[in-house]
Motif scaffolding. Structure first.
Motif, mmCIF file in Angstrom:
data_model
loop_
_atom_site.group_PDB
_atom_site.id
_atom_site.type_symbol
_atom_site.label_atom_id
_atom_site.label_comp_id
_atom_site.label_asym_id
_atom_site.label_seq_id
_atom_site.Cartn_x
_atom_site.Cartn_y
_atom_site.Cartn_z
ATOM 1 N N LEU A 1 1.212 -7.929 0.282
ATOM 2 C CA LEU A 1 1.181 -7.647 -1.160
ATOM 3 C C LEU A 1 0.416 -6.341 -1.443
ATOM 4 C CD1 LEU A 1 0.515 -11.236 -2.603
ATOM 5 C CD2 LEU A 1 2.632 -9.895 -2.811
ATOM 6 N N ILE A 2 -0.708 -6.100 -0.738
ATOM 7 C CA ILE A 2 -1.505 -4.878 -0.945
ATOM 8 C C ILE A 2 -0.703 -3.646 -0.539
ATOM 9 C CG2 ILE A 2 -3.538 -3.615 -0.125
ATOM 10 C CD1 ILE A 2 -4.948 -6.372 0.053
ATOM 11 N N VAL A 3 -0.006 -3.722 0.610
ATOM 12 C CA VAL A 3 0.805 -2.588 1.062
ATOM 13 C C VAL A 3 1.917 -2.316 0.060
ATOM 14 C CG1 VAL A 3 2.410 -1.813 2.855
ATOM 15 C CG2 VAL A 3 0.261 -2.937 3.497
ATOM 16 N N HIS A 4 2.529 -3.401 -0.457
ATOM 17 C CA HIS A 4 3.593 -3.225 -1.449
ATOM 18 C C HIS A 4 3.050 -2.537 -2.698
ATOM 19 C CE1 HIS A 4 7.257 -4.000 -3.708
ATOM 20 N NE2 HIS A 4 6.496 -4.540 -4.679
ATOM 21 N N ALA A 5 1.869 -2.955 -3.157
ATOM 22 C CA ALA A 5 1.281 -2.350 -4.364
ATOM 23 C C ALA A 5 1.004 -0.863 -4.161
ATOM 24 C CB ALA A 5 0.003 -3.087 -4.738
ATOM 25 N N LEU A 6 0.546 -0.515 -2.996
ATOM 26 C CA LEU A 6 0.258 0.906 -2.728
ATOM 27 C C LEU A 6 1.539 1.713 -2.577
ATOM 28 C CD1 LEU A 6 -2.713 0.532 -0.200
ATOM 29 C CD2 LEU A 6 -2.828 1.334 -2.568
ATOM 30 N N SER A 7 2.601 1.095 -2.059
ATOM 31 C CA SER A 7 3.868 1.811 -1.877
ATOM 32 C C SER A 7 4.513 2.140 -3.211
ATOM 33 C CB SER A 7 4.836 0.958 -1.036
ATOM 34 O OG SER A 7 4.278 0.672 0.224
ATOM 35 N N ALA A 8 4.158 1.393 -4.249
ATOM 36 C CA ALA A 8 4.743 1.644 -5.562
ATOM 37 C C ALA A 8 4.443 3.049 -6.067
ATOM 38 C CB ALA A 8 4.228 0.603 -6.558
ATOM 39 N N GLU A 9 3.433 3.701 -5.539
ATOM 40 C CA GLU A 9 3.093 5.067 -5.948
ATOM 41 C C GLU A 9 3.960 6.100 -5.227
ATOM 42 O OE1 GLU A 9 0.953 5.937 -8.251
ATOM 43 O OE2 GLU A 9 0.344 3.882 -8.674
ATOM 44 N N GLY A 10 4.928 5.630 -4.434
ATOM 45 C CA GLY A 10 5.803 6.547 -3.717
ATOM 46 C C GLY A 10 5.209 7.062 -2.436
ATOM 47 N N ARG A 11 4.263 6.373 -1.924
ATOM 48 C CA ARG A 11 3.585 6.776 -0.706
ATOM 49 C C ARG A 11 4.207 6.113 0.507
ATOM 50 N NH1 ARG A 11 -1.733 8.133 -0.431
ATOM 51 N NH2 ARG A 11 -2.399 9.611 -1.997
ATOM 52 N N LEU A 12 4.060 6.769 1.667
ATOM 53 C CA LEU A 12 4.351 6.143 2.946
ATOM 54 C C LEU A 12 3.038 5.552 3.449
ATOM 55 C CD1 LEU A 12 6.188 5.520 5.363
ATOM 56 C CD2 LEU A 12 5.594 7.779 6.290
ATOM 57 N N ILE A 13 3.005 4.245 3.553
ATOM 58 C CA ILE A 13 1.768 3.561 3.907
ATOM 59 C C ILE A 13 1.789 3.245 5.408
ATOM 60 C CG2 ILE A 13 0.252 1.603 3.401
ATOM 61 C CD1 ILE A 13 0.747 3.529 1.054
#
Length: 642
Positions: free
Chosen positions: A29-41
């Motif tokens: 869930l945390i990785v998904h939330a950070l990916s919402a900014e258009g980032r490659l996590i």
């Protein structure tokens, strides 16, 4: 910096996230939330202290750490402590499903950057961007601080090792800093003088020379001694600008330049003196011979006898003046031998006591084991006499005059000044007086020819110039230590030699009866020629005369001549060619070279072929007749005649 700028500053194409989370589902869930900014996590999940420490030790440059507050084997507070122990600055955010307010406050106090609830992960992306931006700012400041510290360290190293003095001066004119070279130049310690007015050390008004290049000025060391400085001033741009002052000690350079200029000036005067000496000596020879002959032909107690004797005495004084000029110009040849300076002092001690007078207490302090030198005892006696007379004149009301000798081994400073090497041995001859002393401005000129501070008629201005010339001719140096009211010490340093002193052989007696034989005088100056002829005829010789070399060789063809007196400078046929002509026509005929020049100034070949057979003008009747008798005497009778 606003939130948008922080977001831009922290934004990267790839976000490397270290997740401290025991639940794989929550981590997703945390990785998904950070990916919402258009980032490659690029995440890595750990849930133990060992795993967290290993991840920090690895090669991944983590951008952010996102941690659950509490896990079965680990906690956010423990993770913070581990992170802080590494000294790394990585944003640390806490994301928890349930956290009490006091736990959140404690975590923030422990060093967490932010905390969020898992049911509100929409805030996570912006919070991460903000913290990454602030971390980038902190990293930039650290780099700037590190660069500043490195620059300051480099500046301190430069200031510590540059040979020039560097001082910084506050806008109020106080010293702020001073490097080691400036401490040496001014003879102070920085910690003792910082905060004092800069004008205590720098010339008044130095600040007005900003940007005007270097200016030369005088300053004083802490011990009161004068310095010659080159000073340049630059301004540090600021609202309230300070100054950076560079100082270079040019005292030794200016002293050397002055010495070179003085040497060049003295050499120029010396060349003039050498040229004038020849003609002047010819004139004196004519006057002296005429006066001597006139006095001899007058009846005893004639009214003019005293006047003629006075003319001869004045000629002798003038001749002595010319000899001083030649000595000063280093044109007077040295009769070198290995000798002891103590011997020189003892030979003239009694004369010095008479000359100095009873109003001055005279003392001699001789080092018993003084080293030998190579020198001309007569010239060194002249040096000692001139220095002592100079010291006597500096004590019109009486005082103390001390002559000392000693041994000295050159240190680095003396070696540099003497253009020698450290460790070279010198013998010192010093003359110290308790007189009026010498002003620094006068000290700069005391060795200049014709410079004198004495009243008109009291001195020629040649005494110390002659001393300087003789000392230089002996490859020595002379130092003066003096100040107004503190007396003076003149120290002559002469190179030591290994050989023992050689005694002067005694002169063998030469008969004083009237001479006999035929002499040929070769002299182009008519008055000198006539005077020599008359004096030699008076001495009992038959004398022939010639005005040039061709005439002299013609006379030799006509008959026997026992001695030729040959002027060193002749018109037409040179003296050297005339001499060789004499030898070819009359082998074995002795030749006495006569000149108004000193022997050192004559043609080198002529000097070599007539070595020791020289008489300098002017000369007295006794001097001329005595030298002729020596030249005509059997070889055994000439020992020591020079």
């Amino acid at each position: 910096m606003g939130e948008r700028e922080l977001l831009r500053a922290g934004t990267r194409d790839v976000l490397r996230v270290l997740l401290v989370e025991d639940s794989e589902a929550d981590a997703a869930l945390i990785v998904h939330a950070l990916s919402a900014e258009g980032r490659l996590i690029r995440p890595e999940r750990v849930d133990t202290p060992e795993g967290f420490s290993g991840a920090l030790r690895g090669n991944t440059p983590w951008d952010v750490i996102v941690s659950d507050h509490r896990m079965p084997r680990f906690s956010a507070v423990e993770a913070l402590r581990i992170l802080q122990s590494t000294g790394r600055d990585i944003p640390f955010l806490i994301v928890s499903g349930a956290i009490a307010e006091h736990d959140a406050v404690a975590a923030m106090k422990a060093g967490a950057n932010d905390y969020l609830m898992k049911d509100n992960l929409a805030r996570l992306g912006p919070a991460v961007e903000r913290e990454c931006g602030e971390a980038a700012q902190r990293a930039g400041r650290r780099r700037a601080d590190s660069a500043l510290r490195r620059s300051e360290a480099e500046l301190r190293a430069v200031m510590a090792h540059v040979p020039d003095g560097l001082l910084t001066v506050s806008p109020a004119g106080a010293l702020v800093s001073m490097n080691a070279a400036a401490e040496r130049i001014f003879g102070v310690r920085a910690e003792e003088v910082l905060g004092r007015p800069a004008e205590d050390f720098l010339p008044p008004g130095f600040a007005s020379s900003v940007g005007q290049g270097s200016l030369e000025c005088e300053a004083r060391r802490a011990d009161g001694s004068l310095l010659q400085l080159e000073v340049s001033v630059a301004e540090v741009p600021d609202n309230d600008p300070s100054l950076v002052v560079t100082v270079r000690d040019v005292t030794d350079r200016r002293r050397l330049e002055a010495e070179v200029q003085r040497t060049q000036k003295m050499d120029t005067v010396g060349m003039l003196a050498g040229g004038v000496a020849h003609d002047f000596n010819n004139v004196l020879t004519g006057i002296q011979s005429a006066a001597a002959m006139a006095r001899l032909e007058l009846p005893r107690e004639h009214a003019a006898e005293g006047d003629l004797a006075e003319i001869e005495r004045q000629c002798q004084r003038a001749a002595a003046l010319v000899r001083q000029l030649l000595a000063f110009a280093r044109k007077q040849p040295l009769a070198r031998r290995t000798l002891s300076v103590n011997e020189v002092v003892l030979d003239v001690e009694s004369l010095l006591r008479r000359v100095i007078g009873e109003h001055v207490r005279f003392a001699v302090e001789l080092q018993p084991d003084v080293w030998s030198i190579s020198g001309d005892s007569a010239q060194l006696e002249q040096v000692l006499m001139n220095l002592c007379i100079n010291a006597r004149d500096a004590m019109p009301e009486g005082g103390r005059l001390t002559v000392r000798t000693g041994n000295l081994t050159a240190g680095s400073e003396l070696a540099a000044r003497a253009r020698s090497v450290p460790g070279k041995r010198y013998v010192m001859l010093s003359v110290q007086d308790s007189g009026t002393g010498i002003h620094p401005r006068t000290l700069e000129r005391i060795f200049e020819p014709f410079f004198t501070t004495k009243a008109p008629g009291r001195g020629t201005g040649l005494g110390l110039a002659v001393v300087h010339g003789i000392v230089r001719q002996h490859d020595g140096i002379i130092d003066v230590d003096s100040a107004p009211g503190s007396g003076s010490t003149f120290s002559v340093l002469l190179p030591a030699v290994e050989a023992d002193a050689v005694a002067v052989p005694a002169l063998s007696g030469v008969a004083t009866q009237p001479g006999s034989g035929t002499l040929l005088v070769v002299e182009d100056d008519a008055s000198v020629r006539l005077g020599m002829v008359r004096m030699l005829e008076h001495a009992g010789y038959r004398v022939l005369a010639a005005a040039d070399g061709e005439a002299a060789l013609g006379i030799l063809e006509q008959g026997q001549v026992d001695l030729v007196l040959l002027d060193a400078v002749l018109p037409g046929l040179s003296a050297l060619d005339t001499y060789r002509g004499v030898l070819s026509r009359r082998p074995g005929t002795p030749v006495l070279l006569v000149s108004g020049y000193s022997e050192a100034m004559l043609d080198a070949t002529l000097r070599r072929e007539l070595a020791g057979q020289f008489l300098q003008k002017p000369f007295s009747l006794e001097g001329l007749a005595g030298r002729v008798r020596v030249m005509l005497a059997p070889v055994g009778a000439r020992v020591g005649s020079g």
